[in-house]
Design an enzyme around this catalytic site. Sequence first.
Site, PDB file in Angstrom:
ATOM      1  CB  ILE A 200     -19.537  66.747   2.351  1.00  0.00           C
ATOM      2  CG1 ILE A 200     -20.182  65.402   2.011  1.00  0.00           C
ATOM      3  CG2 ILE A 200     -18.818  66.636   3.679  1.00  0.00           C
ATOM      4  CD1 ILE A 200     -19.155  64.256   1.852  1.00  0.00           C
ATOM      5  CB  SER A 201     -25.214  66.900   3.546  1.00  0.00           C
ATOM      6  OG  SER A 201     -25.577  67.918   2.655  1.00  0.00           O
ATOM      7  CD  GLN A 202     -25.225  66.354  10.928  1.00  0.00           C
ATOM      8  OE1 GLN A 202     -25.666  67.478  10.761  1.00  0.00           O
ATOM      9  NE2 GLN A 202     -25.568  65.570  11.914  1.00  0.00           N
ATOM     10  N   PRO A 203     -23.970  62.810   7.266  1.00  0.00           N
ATOM     11  CG  PRO A 203     -22.369  61.154   7.667  1.00  0.00           C
ATOM     12  CD  PRO A 203     -22.672  62.604   7.918  1.00  0.00           C
TER      13      PRO A 203
ATOM     14  NE  ARG B  59     -20.108  62.076   4.724  1.00  0.00           N
ATOM     15  CZ  ARG B  59     -19.835  62.937   5.708  1.00  0.00           C
ATOM     16  NH1 ARG B  59     -19.046  62.581   6.691  1.00  0.00           N
ATOM     17  NH2 ARG B  59     -20.377  64.138   5.727  1.00  0.00           N
TER      18      ARG B  59
END
Length: 221
Positions: free
Chosen positions: A64-67, A38
Amino acid sequence: MKKSEQLQDLRRREMVEMLQRYGVANRRVLDAFLEVPRHLFLDGEAREVAYHDAAYPIGFGQTISQPYTAAFMTVLLVERCASGKVLEIGTGSGYQAAILDYLGYSVFTVERIAELYERAENLFSRLGLDITCCLGDGTLGWKSESPFDGIMITAGAPREPQTLLDQLAQNGCMVLPIGDFCSQQMTVIRRSGDEFKKEVFQQFSFVPLVGKEGWNDDTVY
Ligand code: SAM
């Protein structure tokens, strides 16, 4: 391996342990999050905190989206559509597309912001990922490549775009957040003939899906 890379590997393993504590149990999905670096999808100082469970700015008002969010959506897709051709709407940093690629899907991804599209395309080529990208309004889908076994929309939609439903294969499924600007309910829509069955899950918060079958540009900015 360099010390800095070893440290990122360790942080990535810790992130995956955290995803497990949050209830992500699908082994294929966990392995993908273990493998995809990431930090390479982020720039500058954000690289140092890339394995925290947080969304980070990637420029142009996007994130960027949260994991956890990315893992939640990926599990919904993998458990209903294990393989085949997948269309992602909202390339952003390219991280989610790379996760789908690692899972063995044939990945197509659309981004509406030229700079993000170019950055992601360059990164995919540097990392040797076989992901097909396109610049444009993803709410209109990708007709020449349709039908898709899976469609994942990684921006908040006011409703499901009809054009994308039409581009789903038989038994294909779409994963998308639907709601208002503040929060959206994660939704899965599965096609069977001309019928579309909907399942709803918990609330998340995404940047808006902007386009002909999304939010109007003037409403958003
Ligand atoms: N999947 C991304 C990742 O892994 O980094 C995160 C996506 S970010 C939360 C949402 C993205 O959707 C933004 O990059 C935004 O520009 C894009 N977007 C919004 N509306 C779109 C549309 N109609 N077509 C294509 N991309 C769109």
